[in-house]
Motif scaffolding. Structure first.
Motif, mmCIF file in Angstrom:
data_model
loop_
_atom_site.group_PDB
_atom_site.id
_atom_site.type_symbol
_atom_site.label_atom_id
_atom_site.label_comp_id
_atom_site.label_asym_id
_atom_site.label_seq_id
_atom_site.Cartn_x
_atom_site.Cartn_y
_atom_site.Cartn_z
ATOM 1 N N ALA A 291 0.829 -1.205 0.000
ATOM 2 C CA ALA A 291 0.000 0.000 0.000
ATOM 3 C C ALA A 291 0.865 1.258 0.000
ATOM 4 O O ALA A 291 0.531 2.258 -0.661
ATOM 5 C CB ALA A 291 -0.929 -0.011 1.213
ATOM 6 N N MET A 292 1.978 1.224 0.714
ATOM 7 C CA MET A 292 2.876 2.389 0.730
ATOM 8 C C MET A 292 3.488 2.630 -0.643
ATOM 9 O O MET A 292 3.653 3.788 -1.064
ATOM 10 C CB MET A 292 3.974 2.172 1.766
ATOM 11 N N ALA A 293 3.828 1.561 -1.354
ATOM 12 C CA ALA A 293 4.364 1.718 -2.705
ATOM 13 C C ALA A 293 3.327 2.341 -3.631
ATOM 14 O O ALA A 293 3.644 3.228 -4.437
ATOM 15 C CB ALA A 293 4.819 0.368 -3.248
ATOM 16 N N GLN A 294 2.074 1.896 -3.523
ATOM 17 C CA GLN A 294 1.020 2.491 -4.341
ATOM 18 C C GLN A 294 0.794 3.944 -3.953
ATOM 19 O O GLN A 294 0.464 4.769 -4.811
ATOM 20 C CB GLN A 294 -0.272 1.678 -4.182
ATOM 21 N N ARG A 295 0.958 4.278 -2.682
ATOM 22 C CA ARG A 295 0.820 5.681 -2.270
ATOM 23 C C ARG A 295 1.884 6.540 -2.940
ATOM 24 O O ARG A 295 1.594 7.635 -3.433
ATOM 25 C CB ARG A 295 0.919 5.799 -0.753
ATOM 26 N N GLU A 296 3.128 6.066 -2.984
ATOM 27 C CA GLU A 296 4.186 6.827 -3.649
ATOM 28 C C GLU A 296 3.877 7.014 -5.127
ATOM 29 O O GLU A 296 4.072 8.106 -5.678
ATOM 30 C CB GLU A 296 5.517 6.105 -3.481
ATOM 31 N N ILE A 297 3.384 5.964 -5.771
ATOM 32 C CA ILE A 297 3.082 6.050 -7.199
ATOM 33 C C ILE A 297 1.918 7.010 -7.441
ATOM 34 O O ILE A 297 1.968 7.874 -8.322
ATOM 35 C CB ILE A 297 2.765 4.655 -7.757
ATOM 36 N N GLY A 298 0.840 6.849 -6.663
ATOM 37 C CA GLY A 298 -0.339 7.688 -6.863
ATOM 38 C C GLY A 298 -0.055 9.161 -6.642
ATOM 39 O O GLY A 298 -0.482 10.018 -7.424
ATOM 40 N N LEU A 299 0.670 9.486 -5.588
ATOM 41 C CA LEU A 299 0.984 10.889 -5.320
ATOM 42 C C LEU A 299 1.928 11.458 -6.377
ATOM 43 O O LEU A 299 1.859 12.645 -6.698
ATOM 44 C CB LEU A 299 1.606 11.027 -3.930
ATOM 45 N N SER A 300 2.814 10.635 -6.940
ATOM 46 C CA SER A 300 3.757 11.118 -7.948
ATOM 47 C C SER A 300 3.063 11.506 -9.245
ATOM 48 O O SER A 300 3.542 12.400 -9.956
ATOM 49 C CB SER A 300 4.813 10.046 -8.241
ATOM 50 N N VAL A 301 1.952 10.833 -9.573
ATOM 51 C CA VAL A 301 1.248 11.148 -10.823
ATOM 52 C C VAL A 301 0.099 12.111 -10.608
ATOM 53 O O VAL A 301 -0.679 12.356 -11.531
ATOM 54 C CB VAL A 301 0.747 9.855 -11.498
ATOM 55 N N GLY A 302 -0.038 12.650 -9.401
ATOM 56 C CA GLY A 302 -1.017 13.710 -9.175
ATOM 57 C C GLY A 302 -2.318 13.297 -8.542
ATOM 58 O O GLY A 302 -3.277 14.088 -8.534
ATOM 59 N N GLU A 303 -2.421 12.080 -7.993
ATOM 60 C CA GLU A 303 -3.649 11.700 -7.309
ATOM 61 C C GLU A 303 -3.804 12.500 -6.021
ATOM 62 O O GLU A 303 -2.814 12.786 -5.340
ATOM 63 C CB GLU A 303 -3.628 10.208 -6.967
ATOM 64 N N PRO A 304 -5.026 12.848 -5.649
ATOM 65 C CA PRO A 304 -5.213 13.591 -4.404
ATOM 66 C C PRO A 304 -5.025 12.698 -3.191
ATOM 67 O O PRO A 304 -5.485 11.545 -3.184
ATOM 68 C CB PRO A 304 -6.664 14.086 -4.504
ATOM 69 N N PRO A 305 -4.352 13.164 -2.172
ATOM 70 C CA PRO A 305 -4.213 12.359 -0.953
ATOM 71 C C PRO A 305 -5.526 12.311 -0.192
ATOM 72 O O PRO A 305 -6.269 13.285 -0.117
ATOM 73 C CB PRO A 305 -3.131 13.095 -0.162
ATOM 74 N N ALA A 306 -5.811 11.148 0.378
ATOM 75 C CA ALA A 306 -7.037 10.978 1.166
ATOM 76 C C ALA A 306 -6.639 10.651 2.600
ATOM 77 O O ALA A 306 -5.876 11.384 3.214
ATOM 78 C CB ALA A 306 -7.906 9.883 0.553
ATOM 79 N N THR A 307 -7.121 9.554 3.134
ATOM 80 C CA THR A 307 -6.872 9.210 4.523
ATOM 81 C C THR A 307 -5.394 8.968 4.769
ATOM 82 O O THR A 307 -4.788 8.093 4.147
ATOM 83 C CB THR A 307 -7.675 7.957 4.912
ATOM 84 N N ARG A 308 -4.800 9.747 5.662
ATOM 85 C CA ARG A 308 -3.387 9.650 6.017
ATOM 86 C C ARG A 308 -2.477 9.650 4.794
ATOM 87 O O ARG A 308 -1.461 8.969 4.758
ATOM 88 C CB ARG A 308 -3.125 8.413 6.877
ATOM 89 N N GLY A 309 -2.850 10.403 3.795
ATOM 90 C CA GLY A 309 -2.025 10.542 2.609
ATOM 91 C C GLY A 309 -2.193 9.458 1.580
ATOM 92 O O GLY A 309 -1.582 9.539 0.505
ATOM 93 N N TYR A 310 -2.975 8.420 1.836
ATOM 94 C CA TYR A 310 -3.180 7.358 0.856
ATOM 95 C C TYR A 310 -4.191 7.830 -0.192
ATOM 96 O O TYR A 310 -5.299 8.243 0.148
ATOM 97 C CB TYR A 310 -3.703 6.089 1.528
ATOM 98 N N PRO A 311 -3.842 7.758 -1.496
ATOM 99 C CA PRO A 311 -4.810 8.138 -2.535
ATOM 100 C C PRO A 311 -5.898 7.086 -2.672
ATOM 101 O O PRO A 311 -5.743 5.946 -2.214
ATOM 102 C CB PRO A 311 -3.939 8.217 -3.802
ATOM 103 N N PRO A 312 -7.007 7.426 -3.301
ATOM 104 C CA PRO A 312 -8.114 6.459 -3.429
ATOM 105 C C PRO A 312 -7.723 5.172 -4.141
ATOM 106 O O PRO A 312 -8.273 4.108 -3.851
ATOM 107 C CB PRO A 312 -9.164 7.242 -4.230
#
Length: 471
Positions: A291-312
């Motif tokens: 999940a942390m790896a997906q968070r890094e990927i999602g935030l890098s491509v511009g996904e909005p952060p949601a709960t504790r920084g995890y994108p949807p």
């Protein structure tokens, strides 16, 4: 003499239908020839190559243009030194795409040529994987030479159809006494191991890998410390456990896309063994790092952060990954996923989302680990949602009786600590106090101790019988 003028002879104009008449179709023998692999390969080779360029490199992503690649497709970046840097397209926009390299971005710059591969990432599959150690992309890293007797399959896949799944109806022996009796797992169940750092998750997985009666174990070490990989293989897993296992390793210094894809590579390998009829145990340490790896990927491509920084996309990806385990038309994949709870908070977002998808959870308690109680499983806080379907009435009654005694002891613990409990007030508490040492001995198990399921149930029956008649 009068002369009749001769009419000029003009060319007959072609009608629109005549001008656009298509060429006659090829004869069937010629069309069949073009469909052969040789001619198909020749036509593909003669097709012009499409080459894009790198527009920029920002953080973890590379912006490429002119490739026409779709999301999930691989592209190759040419640094000009005779090598290629593979990357996967993770997002697209107008006229460009965001790709994430499957290696370091050092040395990449704007203007470098990019060529689409036209394929997605594949994983090796086949019986030749047993006993091998692979990296996050499925390449061997154990020094035993190339893989033999394996094929390739795309890592992307779909969960079995819900109506085509066989029911979870048979127990799976894990070789751990407390799990086989009080948190009984079924073949095809998905179970989460929830714990903080340093509580014994990896050690428990190694016990299961050596003691389970499943034919194949697929172990994914995602985001693991590089120092611990060799220790896990040599000390925890050992030669016997490795012989019937496939280990996929993506250490914490790997790019986030490699860490993420390692989970899908391991899942695809487990699916192949399931499809041939085997019972497989898929152990992933840890789901949180996926999940942390997906968070890094999602935030890098511009996904909005949601709960504790995890994108949807993180929570959607967890469901896609976990649903692929389970039973199929033949065979089964029993998924055991460790969840690294943040600050020992078992209600943090990833733990809460995983618990809602999984078929049960095992809680590892830090206080038990500190006290030298191993495995540090809190049996009362652990639940298997399929235990009632894979155990008989006699075994179910034995587990319930021990749970009631342990629960009564926990409720009266404060009174026992201050010496305020009066013997005879509660028969369950009296039994817990009188047989406390025997209960602790039953729940504990050494790393190298084997506990066959039949012996575990027999030992539980003797323990409950020693307590006498209880309400």
């Amino acid at each position: 003499m009068t002369t009749t003028p001769t009419a000029a002879v003009l060319p007959t104009p072609r009608t629109a239908a005549t001008a656009s008449t298509p060429a006659p179709p090829l004869a069937e023998p010629a069309a069949a020839l073009l469909r052969t692999p040789v001619w198909g390969a020749a036509l593909a080779a003669a097709r012009p190559e499409r080459v894009g360029t790198v527009r920029g490199v920002v953080g973890l992503t590379v912006e490429v243009a002119g490739t026409g690649a779709a999301v999930g497709e691989l592209v190759s970046i040419d640094p000009g030194d005779g090598t290629e840097v593979p990357a996967e397209v993770v997002a697209t926009g107008r006229g460009s795409a965001q790709a994430m390299p499957l290696g370091p971005t050092h040395g990449l710059r704007a203007g470098m040529p990019v060529r689409p591969r036209g394929t997605a990432l594949t994983a090796p599959v086949g019986p030749g994987l047993l006993g091998r150690v692979l990296d996050g992309l499925g390449r061997p890293i154990d020094g035993k030479g190339p893989l033999v007797g394996v094929g390739a399959a795309e890592v992307t896949g779909h969960a079995p159809h819900p109506l085509a799944r066989a029911r979870v109806a048979q127990p799976l022996d894990l070789g751990v006494r407390v799990l086989d009796t009080l948190v009984t797992a079924g073949r095809g169940q998905r179970l989460g191991l929830f714990a903080g750092s340093g509580v014994g998750k990896s050690s428990l997985l190694s016990m299961i890998a050596r003691g389970t009666d499943a034919q194949v174990s697929v172990i994914a070490l995602v985001g693991e410390r590089g120092r611990e990989v060799r220790e896990f293989l040599e000390d925890d897993l050992g030669p016997e456990g490795l012989a019937r296992s496939v280990v996929v390793v993506a250490t914490s210094d790997e790019p986030p896309l490699v860490r993420l894809r390692s989970a899908f590579v391991a899942t695809r390998i487990a699916e192949w063994f399931r499809d041939r009829g085997d019972d497989v145990v898929l152990m992933m340490d840890s789901l949180t790092r996926v999940a942390m790896a997906q968070r890094e990927i999602g935030l890098s491509v511009g996904e909005p952060p949601a709960t504790r920084g995890y994108p949807p996309s993180t929570f959607a990806l967890l469901a896609q990954l976990l649903e692929r385990a389970g039973t199929g038309a033949t065979g089964s994949v029993t998924g055991l996923y460790t969840v690294l709870v943040d600050g020992d908070d078992h209600n943090e977002p990833i733990a809460d989302a995983a618990r809602s998808i999984l078929d049960g959870h095992v809680v590892l308690e830090r206080s038990l680990a500190v006290a030298g109680h191993f495995p540090s499983v809190d049996a009362l806080a652990s639940i298997s949602r399929v235990a009632s379907r894979v155990t008989g009435p006699e075994h179910k009654a034995l587990a319930t009786r021990l749970r009631r005694v342990m629960a009564a002891r926990r409720q009266a613990q404060d009174l026992l600590d201050v010496g305020a409990y009066v013997a005879g007030s509660n028969p369950l508490v009296d039994a817990a106090v009188a047989h406390g040492a025997a209960i602790d001995a039953f729940l504990r198990q050494g790393m190298d101790e084997r506990a066959p399921s039949a012996d575990s149930w027999a030992r539980l029956a003797a323990l409950v019988a020693a307590m006498g008649d209880l309400p």
